[in-house]
Design an enzyme around this catalytic site. Structure first.
Site, PDB file in Angstrom:
ATOM      1  CG  HIS A  37      38.592  43.619  45.924  1.00 19.48           C
ATOM      2  ND1 HIS A  37      38.608  43.360  47.268  1.00 19.48           N
ATOM      3  CD2 HIS A  37      37.565  44.480  45.727  1.00 19.48           C
ATOM      4  CE1 HIS A  37      37.624  44.022  47.862  1.00 19.48           C
ATOM      5  NE2 HIS A  37      36.969  44.721  46.946  1.00 19.48           N
ATOM      6  CG  HIS A  53      35.373  46.148  51.497  1.00 17.95           C
ATOM      7  ND1 HIS A  53      34.193  45.466  51.263  1.00 17.95           N
ATOM      8  CD2 HIS A  53      35.928  46.350  50.264  1.00 17.95           C
ATOM      9  CE1 HIS A  53      34.047  45.272  49.964  1.00 17.95           C
ATOM     10  NE2 HIS A  53      35.085  45.793  49.341  1.00 17.95           N
ATOM     11  CG  ASP A  93      33.700  44.134  45.972  1.00 23.57           C
ATOM     12  OD1 ASP A  93      33.898  44.684  47.067  1.00 23.57           O
ATOM     13  OD2 ASP A  93      33.599  44.754  44.888  1.00 23.57           O
ATOM     14  CD  GLU A 144      37.615  51.959  41.273  1.00 22.62           C
ATOM     15  OE1 GLU A 144      37.432  51.008  40.504  1.00 22.62           O
ATOM     16  OE2 GLU A 144      37.193  53.109  41.076  1.00 22.62           O
ATOM     17  CG  ASP A 145      39.261  52.408  46.209  1.00 26.37           C
ATOM     18  OD1 ASP A 145      38.741  53.046  45.283  1.00 26.37           O
ATOM     19  OD2 ASP A 145      38.661  51.581  46.902  1.00 26.37           O
ATOM     20  CG  ASP A 202       9.337  24.315  48.520  1.00 27.87           C
ATOM     21  OD1 ASP A 202       8.593  25.243  48.883  1.00 27.87           O
ATOM     22  OD2 ASP A 202      10.029  24.354  47.493  1.00 27.87           O
TER      23      ASP A 202
END
Ligand code: MN
Length: 734
Positions: free
Chosen positions: A78, A54, A147, A82-83, A267
């Site tokens: 990133h 990821h 993300d 958090e993890d 279009d």
């Protein structure tokens, strides 16, 4: 769905190397990749792949957008806060503040809980706005978009309910933001992926429609490209030309929103010509219009007037061979890059001596200020007229541009300058009415504090309290204003009705005293017949007037019975006086000491018990029983002289003295406001002293008031605490 590359760290570096030459920058990217891999070691995604897959792909998407080295590094990192429980400060030490701030902002936005459409409070626009406002830095938005894009690409591993929720949120929040930033590549992919998960049937239907006519369409486009190429080559213009396929969701949207059939979407056959200069663009347009018939009203010059997301291009629709209709877009290479990558292209990483992250950020901030202010979204900019635009701007900037959250992450949009009281009423009317305190970002604040976007607000309530009229001075929302006014109106009405009840009793008594049967006269019709004589607008008004001693019950009695009778009805009068006298004698303190009939009883002056307080009696030498509050320090540890006692039935007319002490920040009209609050509670005031403490500019106010019950006193204290500047308000024990 579009194919995409599953990238590894090497792919990220290879992509970055195409526009980043500085070795230090490249090694920063590797360092971030290694650090993230180590921090997330042992973690796996639902797909069963290591978590790093990821991270690598998020970083890769950022590299394809030509993000700077710090943006890519933050892409790898990133999810670290958090993890893996690594703190912002740790990241700042290992990398730098800038990277740590990027990761922290991404984490904060991740904590926002976007409620689904089932929630009545759901407003996608609010979510988009708080998202933007909290990001503060366009790079944070890019990382969040990358993300989300990778999460959408791997959504098949989520349970079905999550797929739908995440897809809906992507369509409502993320895709519009990508659109606003002009990153159409990401926007289109997010839309098609969401479409697939939200409405698989329609997705396949349109995919099928596109597929069945594809060969035929491709052939028409190929022919047209050949014709135009030949023509432009003759004129010696350098260009790239290619066919362009519309993404499925935009076809679906046009079919549904504009109620068109598949064949009617003009279009569908689309050609793009990318040339060198702006002038070339107009030249190309001129040649094309000279050769093919343009459809009137379809020429759009977004070069002269760019879209708000910086998109520039010439659009025209022409009739080609066999009456086939083509949409042609003409633009320069730069315009093409901006159309695909939006802000990311506009501020793509540029190397060299001049590069300064801060200056670049400032440029982004300046250029994007429209974005912050104008965070409005309509699905099709082409239909956005100037007045719609201004109306939306008006609405956004002046009506709802503060976005705050409940502790559970619900987003509440409020007008600028709103306070915790506005917030409380937005949550629930009762939360507003009983609000006694507010925490903003975990700190206690005065109730008139101005809220800011991103604040987490939690409201303290106390049952039985009511709003303060002071609040009307600072609340911003009409909702809060109306609810506060309604509360006071209702209370006024209740008071009137209870007074009217008293008036009824007085009048009944008066009739009886004069020897009339009240039942015969207290009928609505008879009362209505006489009320005008007393300028009462209805029966309640008449009774209220009697209770308030504005209307003389004797006069009403005379009108009702149509007779004057002498007041010397000795018997009735004596009865009345006796009853009243008895009552007063019995209830001087309102306290009963079981088993002791005629003991001298008095309330202790140290703690001043009030009806409803827990109380004990203290047997003094020669002064009878002194009644104290149970927690009074003066009776603590005196067990042998303590006797039980309790309150008699509540009596509305009995008043108890109480001493209270208020500590407040000194300001003009403080005392006036406090006195007003007390008189609103209908508590008579016997004594007031105020002392200003010159050292810290606080005021201590001491008051002796009279109340009927301890509940009334508690509510009164709570209301005093709501007065602006008040720090504490407590009962005093001497
Ligand atoms: Mn992530």
């Amino acid at each position: 769905m579009a194919d995409y590359k599953t990238a590894g760290v090497q792919d990220v570096l290879d992509e970055a190397r195409t526009y980043i030459k500085n070795e230090d920058s490249l090694s920063l990217i590797s360092r971030a990749a290694n650090y993230a891999a180590e921090a997330h070691a042992g973690q796996f995604r639902r797909s069963g792949e290591p978590y790093t897959v990821h991270l690598n792909n998020v970083a890769y998407i950022l590299a394809t957008l030509h993000g700077g080295p710090k943006t890519i590094a933050a892409g790898f990192l990133h999810d670290v806060i958090e993890d893996t429980g690594i703190s912002r400060d740790q990241l700042a030490k290992i990398f730098d503040d800038e990277i740590a701030d990027l990761v922290e902002s991404v984490t904060k936005i991740g904590a926002l809980q976007f409620k689904g459409k089932d929630d009545p409070e759901y407003q996608a626009a609010n979510h988009r706005k708080i998202f933007i406002a909290m990001a503060k830095d366009v790079r944070v938005i890019l990382i969040k978009l990358a993300d989300r894009l990778h999460n959408m690409r791997t959504l098949q591993y989520q349970p079905e309910a999550s797929q739908k929720r995440i897809a809906a949120e992507t369509l409502d929040v993320y895709a519009p933001i990508a659109h606003r930033l002009g990153i159409s590549a990401i926007k289109n992919e997010l839309e098609d992926l969401s479409f697939f998960y939200l409405n698989r049937k329609e997705y396949y239907r349109i995919a099928h429609l596109v597929e069945t006519r594809k060969a035929e369409r491709d052939e028409s486009v190929r022919k047209m490209i050949a014709e135009i190429s030949e023509m432009l080559e003759e004129h010696g213009i350098s260009f790239r030309i290619f066919g362009r396929s519309k993404h499925l969701y935009s076809i679906y949207h046009k079919m549904v929103a504009r109620n068109k059939r598949f064949e009617e979407i003009l279009d569908l056959l689309a050609i793009r010509i990318v040339t060198e200069t702006e002038l070339n663009c107009y030249e190309v347009l001129g040649y094309i219009h000279a050769k093919y018939k343009p459809i009137p009203g379809r020429l759009k010059d977004y070069i002269a007037v760019p879209k708000t997301n910086m998109y520039q291009s010439l659009h025209t629709t022409i009739i080609g061979e066999e009456g086939k209709i083509f949409e042609v877009q003409i633009r320069t290479e730069d315009m093409d890059a901006i159309a695909e990558r939006g802000v990311a292209a506009h501020w793509r990483y540029k190397e060299g001596g001049h590069y300064d992250a801060r200056a670049e950020q400032k440029e982004i901030e300046d250029k994007l200020s429209w974005f912050r202010d104008f965070a409005v979204y309509t699905n099709d900019n082409e239909d956005e007229t100037a007045s719609d635009y201004m109306a939306a701007l008006q609405k956004d900037v002046f009506e709802a541009n503060v976005y705050v959250m409940t502790p559970k992450g619900r987003v509440i949009g409020l007008p600028n300058g709103s306070t915790p009281i506005d917030f409380a009423y937005r949550i629930h009317t009762d939360v507003g009415h009983t609000c006694v305190g507010a925490l903003v970002n975990d700190a206690m604040v005065p109730l008139n504090t101005e809220l800011h976007t991103g604040d987490v607000v939690s409201i303290r309530t106390l049952k039985g309290t009511g709003p303060s009229e002071d609040w009307l001075k600072f609340v911003k929302t009409s909702q809060a204003k109306n609810k506060i006014r309604a509360w006071f109106a209702k209370r006024e009405n209740e008071k009137r009705e209870s007074m009217a009840g008293q008036g009824e009793k007085v009048l009944t008594e008066e009739l009886r005293r004069r020897g009339f049967e009240p039942k015969d006269y207290m009928e609505k019709k008879k009362l209505e017949a006489v009320m005008k004589e007393f300028s009462a607008k209805d029966v309640t008004d008449l009774m209220y007037g009697i209770a308030m001693k504005l209307i003389n019950p004797t006069a009403v009695c005379e009108k009702l019975t149509n007779q004057k009778r002498s007041l010397n009805d000795e018997e009735a009068l004596t009865k009345l006086i006796n009853r009243e006298t008895k009552k007063h004698v019995m209830t001087k303190t309102g306290i009963v000491v079981p088993g002791i009939e005629s003991m001298k009883l008095s309330l202790a002056q140290c703690c001043l018990p009030v009806y409803g307080d827990k109380i004990v009696g203290y047997v003094t030498k020669g002064e009878g029983v002194k009644v104290h509050r149970c927690d009074c320090a003066n009776v603590a540890g005196q067990k042998e002289r303590i006797i039980d006692c309790y309150w008699e039935e509540e009596d509305n007319e009995r008043l108890y003295d109480s001493d209270i002490s208020i500590l407040a920040e000194d300001r003009n009209f403080l005392l006036t406001d406090i006195v007003n609050t007390i008189s609103q509670s209908r508590a008579p005031m016997l004594k007031v002293t105020a002392n200003v403490n010159r050292e810290d500019l606080t005021t201590t106010i001491k008051l002796r008031i009279q109340v009927r019950t301890s509940d009334q006193l508690e509510v009164l204290l709570a209301n005093i605490r709501k007065v602006e500047g008040v720090i504490t308000a407590v009962r005093v024990t001497h």
